[in-house]
Design a protein around this motif. Structure first.
Motif: not given
Length: 271
Positions: A55-57, A78-84, A86-89
């Protein structure tokens, strides 16, 4: 049970970092010796250490990781958090690219040893007729909306451009604004025409102004402003109305920003 040193080697997390994770409640040792204070971890905690590293990576901060870990097994959560994330990145990547372009431009100018000199002159525009659109728009970058309205609402009128024809914008706010800016687009014309829904035809009074003209992208406007401001100060003039820009060569004529020709104008009077 694993001593903290052994757990550090297996998890590839430093002892110092493990102690920090313990203090934050992210990865608390399975047991702590009440006498020696030694921390002991279980083998079952290795996957948690791996998740924190992953997660840090991905760019998650420790606070976000702490909120995410309890629901890590919930695939939907988890997918919802990863999607958010990803959008921020992606947004951060776009901003990074913008900064890199600015740095490239600045370095290119240095390599060319560019020493742009802004000649400031005092001018007077005589009384003139103009088609104008004045609106409050979200930002200065949305100026194109004004020109789109002017063009679309007057297409049927077959406007006859003045000679010379001045396409300009006037900024009515007393200071720079981050949003909701009051701007008017004007195009000088010959003849009389009826107003449309948003376009007004009016007689503009004569205006005396200090101005400088430059070629290149609009990012040079602050430099041009500085030159005009110094001239006004040094020559004993005062500001006497809202600033305006005259577009001699604009995106309407070319898509190459290096070919733009812009005149920065500030109405003045003798102090």
């Amino acid at each position: 049970m694993l001593k903290i040193g052994t757990f550090s080697k297996l998890s590839r997390v430093s002892i110092r970092t493990l102690r920090r994770y313990d203090a934050l409640g992210l990865l608390v040792p399975d047991t702590t010796d009440p006498i020696t204070g030694y921390r002991y971890y279980s083998e079952e905690q290795l996957p948690t250490a791996g998740r924190i590293l992953a997660l840090r990576d991905m760019g998650f901060g420790l606070a976000a990781i702490g909120a995410l870990l309890p629901g890590y097994e919930d695939r939907v959560f988890l997918d919802r958090c990863l999607q958010a994330q990803q959008a921020e990145t992606l947004a951060l990547a776009a901003e990074t690219q913008r900064r890199l372009r600015l740095l490239d431009t600045a370095r290119a100018r240095l390599r060319k040893e560019e020493n742009m000199h802004y000649d400031v002159t005092l001018k007077t525009l005589p009384q003139r007729q103009a088609a104008s659109v004045r609106m409050v728009i979200p930002s200065y970058e949305d100026e194109g909306r004004l020109w789109s309205v002017l063009v679309s609402e007057t297409a049927h009128l077959k406007l006859q451009a003045d000679d010379p024809c001045y396409c300009s914008v006037t900024f009515y706010d007393g200071a720079y604004k981050e949003s909701d800016v009051d701007v008017e687009a004007q195009k000088t014309v010959k003849g009389q025409y009826p107003d449309t829904a948003h376009v007004r035809f009016k007689t503009l009074p004569p205006v005396t102004f200090a101005s400088t003209t430059f070629q290149g992208p609009y990012s040079k406007i602050p430099e041009a402003n500085t030159a005009v401001a110094a001239w006004i100060r040094d020559n004993g003039y005062e500001y006497d109305g809202p600033a305006f820009f005259i577009y001699h060569v604009s995106p309407h004529e070319t898509q190459d920003p290096e070919a733009f020709v812009t005149e920065v104008c500030y109405p003045v009077k003798k102090g």
